[in-house]
Design a protein around this motif. Structure first.
Motif, mmCIF file in Angstrom:
data_model
loop_
_atom_site.group_PDB
_atom_site.id
_atom_site.type_symbol
_atom_site.label_atom_id
_atom_site.label_comp_id
_atom_site.label_asym_id
_atom_site.label_seq_id
_atom_site.Cartn_x
_atom_site.Cartn_y
_atom_site.Cartn_z
ATOM 1 N N PRO A 98 83.670 59.691 48.793
ATOM 2 C CA PRO A 98 82.628 60.714 49.005
ATOM 3 C C PRO A 98 81.922 61.146 47.719
ATOM 4 C CG PRO A 98 84.598 61.266 50.250
ATOM 5 C CD PRO A 98 84.947 60.092 49.383
ATOM 6 N N GLU A 99 82.634 61.196 46.599
ATOM 7 C CA GLU A 99 82.001 61.586 45.336
ATOM 8 C C GLU A 99 81.058 60.490 44.846
ATOM 9 O OE1 GLU A 99 84.717 62.973 42.351
ATOM 10 O OE2 GLU A 99 85.730 64.309 43.768
ATOM 11 N N VAL A 100 81.446 59.237 45.007
ATOM 12 C CA VAL A 100 80.584 58.115 44.629
ATOM 13 C C VAL A 100 79.340 58.122 45.510
ATOM 14 C CG1 VAL A 100 80.404 55.599 44.563
ATOM 15 C CG2 VAL A 100 82.493 56.720 43.755
ATOM 16 N N ARG A 101 79.531 58.330 46.804
ATOM 17 C CA ARG A 101 78.401 58.393 47.738
ATOM 18 C C ARG A 101 77.434 59.508 47.338
ATOM 19 N NH1 ARG A 101 77.194 57.627 53.586
ATOM 20 N NH2 ARG A 101 75.767 59.299 54.125
ATOM 21 N N ALA A 102 77.965 60.698 47.077
ATOM 22 C CA ALA A 102 77.114 61.836 46.713
ATOM 23 C C ALA A 102 76.329 61.540 45.436
ATOM 24 C CB ALA A 102 77.960 63.093 46.552
#
Length: 93
Positions: free
Chosen positions: A17-21
């Motif tokens: 999720p952090e990479v996606r954001a």
């Protein structure tokens, strides 16, 4: 030169999720920069899909390729490019 570009995004469901954001934030900043520069004058979301239809106004095929491949989401996209030409029945301003 004007181009109609359809972009369909396919992010992996298991992407952190952090990479996606981070990717999405960088994509937004880059696309807004191109819009402000006049290279990406039209951007529309396709309802119900993680896709868009865009019009690019660039100097060459190579410039368009460079801009598209610079998109942070590029590795996750299917892109279809259609060159545009003025229609002879268009009412001019």
């Amino acid at each position: 030169m004007l181009f109609h570009v359809r972009m369909d995004v396919h992010l992996p469901t298991d992407l952190d999720p952090e990479v996606r954001a981070d990717i999405v934030a960088r994509e937004k900043a880059y696309s807004q920069k191109l819009q402000r520069e006049g290279k990406w004058p039209h951007l529309w979301r396709i309802v119900g899909e993680y896709s868009n239809i865009s019009i690019f106004d660039v100097e060459s095929n190579d410039e368009l390729h460079d801009l598209l491949s610079g998109l942070p989401l590029f590795p996750y996209m299917d892109i279809k490019v259609t060159p545009l030409a003025t229609h002879p029945s268009k009412v001019r301003d």
